[in-house]
Design a protein around this motif. Structure first.
Motif, PDB file in Angstrom:
ATOM      1  N   CYS A  11       0.856  -1.190   0.000  1.00 20.48           N
ATOM      2  CA  CYS A  11       0.000   0.000   0.000  1.00 20.48           C
ATOM      3  C   CYS A  11       0.893   1.240   0.000  1.00 20.48           C
ATOM      4  O   CYS A  11       1.833   1.328   0.801  1.00 20.48           O
ATOM      5  CB  CYS A  11      -0.913  -0.001   1.229  1.00 20.48           C
ATOM      6  N   GLY A  13      -0.034   4.113   0.869  1.00 20.25           N
ATOM      7  CA  GLY A  13      -0.428   4.959   1.991  1.00 20.25           C
ATOM      8  C   GLY A  13       0.286   4.570   3.269  1.00 20.25           C
ATOM      9  O   GLY A  13       1.071   5.334   3.817  1.00 20.25           O
ATOM     10  N   CYS A  14       0.043   3.357   3.743  1.00 18.24           N
ATOM     11  CA  CYS A  14       0.595   2.918   5.030  1.00 18.24           C
ATOM     12  C   CYS A  14       1.894   2.123   4.879  1.00 18.24           C
ATOM     13  O   CYS A  14       2.621   1.950   5.844  1.00 18.24           O
ATOM     14  CB  CYS A  14      -0.435   2.085   5.792  1.00 18.24           C
ATOM     15  N   CYS A  59      -5.524   5.776   4.920  1.00 17.94           N
ATOM     16  CA  CYS A  59      -4.436   5.591   3.954  1.00 17.94           C
ATOM     17  C   CYS A  59      -4.554   6.588   2.804  1.00 17.94           C
ATOM     18  O   CYS A  59      -3.551   7.126   2.338  1.00 17.94           O
ATOM     19  CB  CYS A  59      -4.430   4.166   3.403  1.00 17.94           C
TER      20      CYS A  59
END
Length: 93
Positions: A11, A13-14, A59
């Motif tokens: 991911c 985002g995270c 996220c």
């Protein structure tokens, strides 16, 4: 017994590795006249450069704040792409 291979993706985002089916794929592809288009690919089969994001708003907000999607695609991301992603995340909950 044979254990089936589950593809993992990170991911943006995270930064966690998760099964591909649990993430949303975002694709940058070149279309006619060499214009770049950003798509939300729910099937995971469109041609182009892909990036993955978790199916949660935290996220997405982190990705927007740190401009990780722009770095992944090396291009400016329009606000409409983020709005479409946000709608898709709300719809999937």
């Amino acid at each position: 017994m044979y254990k089936k291979h589950i593809p993992l993706r990170k991911c943006i985002g995270c930064g966690e590795m998760k099964p591909k089916s649990k993430l949303i794929r975002i694709v940058k592809s070149l279309e006619e006249n060499n214009q770049q288009y950003i798509y939300i690919d729910l099937t995971g089969k469109r041609n182009g450069r892909g990036a993955y994001i978790c199916k949660n708003l935290s996220c997405l907000n982190l990705c927007r704040k740190t401009k990780r999607l722009e770095r992944a695609f090396s291009t400016k991301i329009d606000e409409t792409v983020y709005k479409c992603l946000e709608e898709e995340l709300v719809k999937s909950d």
